[in-house]
Design a protein around this motif. Structure first.
Motif, short mmCIF file in Angstrom:
data_model
loop_
_atom_site.label_atom_id
_atom_site.label_comp_id
_atom_site.label_asym_id
_atom_site.label_seq_id
_atom_site.Cartn_x
_atom_site.Cartn_y
_atom_site.Cartn_z
N GLY A 37 0.83 -1.19 0.00
CA GLY A 37 0.00 0.00 0.00
C GLY A 37 0.87 1.24 0.00
O GLY A 37 2.11 1.15 -0.01
N PRO A 38 0.24 2.40 0.03
CA PRO A 38 1.03 3.64 0.07
C PRO A 38 1.74 3.80 1.41
O PRO A 38 1.28 3.28 2.43
CB PRO A 38 -0.03 4.73 -0.12
CG PRO A 38 -1.30 4.11 0.36
CD PRO A 38 -1.19 2.64 0.04
N SER A 39 2.85 4.49 1.40
CA SER A 39 3.60 4.72 2.63
C SER A 39 2.80 5.55 3.60
O SER A 39 2.04 6.44 3.21
CB SER A 39 4.92 5.43 2.32
OG SER A 39 5.73 4.59 1.55
N MET A 40 2.98 5.24 4.88
CA MET A 40 2.26 5.91 5.96
C MET A 40 3.27 6.59 6.89
O MET A 40 4.40 6.13 7.02
CB MET A 40 1.45 4.88 6.76
CG MET A 40 0.40 4.15 5.97
SD MET A 40 -0.92 5.31 5.59
CE MET A 40 -1.74 4.43 4.29
N PRO A 41 2.84 7.65 7.58
CA PRO A 41 3.78 8.37 8.44
C PRO A 41 4.09 7.68 9.76
O PRO A 41 5.14 7.92 10.35
CB PRO A 41 3.08 9.71 8.69
CG PRO A 41 1.62 9.41 8.50
CD PRO A 41 1.55 8.33 7.46
#
Length: 78
Positions: A37-41
């Protein structure tokens, strides 16, 4: 530069991560693949993304078996 399993473990144990990428391993019969998935903080955001992604996969792709999931941490060199 190739990463070894040892390097990967060290990277995942880092506390100064600046982003996290959710990975879900799914299989259909004997064929498996990882879905990212997209990178998360934050790590917490990453695990929430995995929960959402796993629910969507289970709902939309009954032919896929969810095998494993993990959050991979990246530091500011990524």
């Amino acid at each position: 530069m190739a990463c070894t399993i040892y390097d990967t473990i060290l990277l995942n144990d880092r506390k100064d991560s600046v982003m996290w990428t959710p990975l879900i391993l799914v299989c259909a019969a004997e064929l498996c693949r990882a879905i990212a998935g997209p990178s998360m903080p934050t790590e917490n955001d990453c695990w929430l993304s995995i929960q959402q992604g796993a629910a969507e996969i289970a709902e939309q792709r009954s032919d896929l078996r969810l095998v494993d999931a993990q959050c991979v941490s990246w530091d500011d060199r990524a």
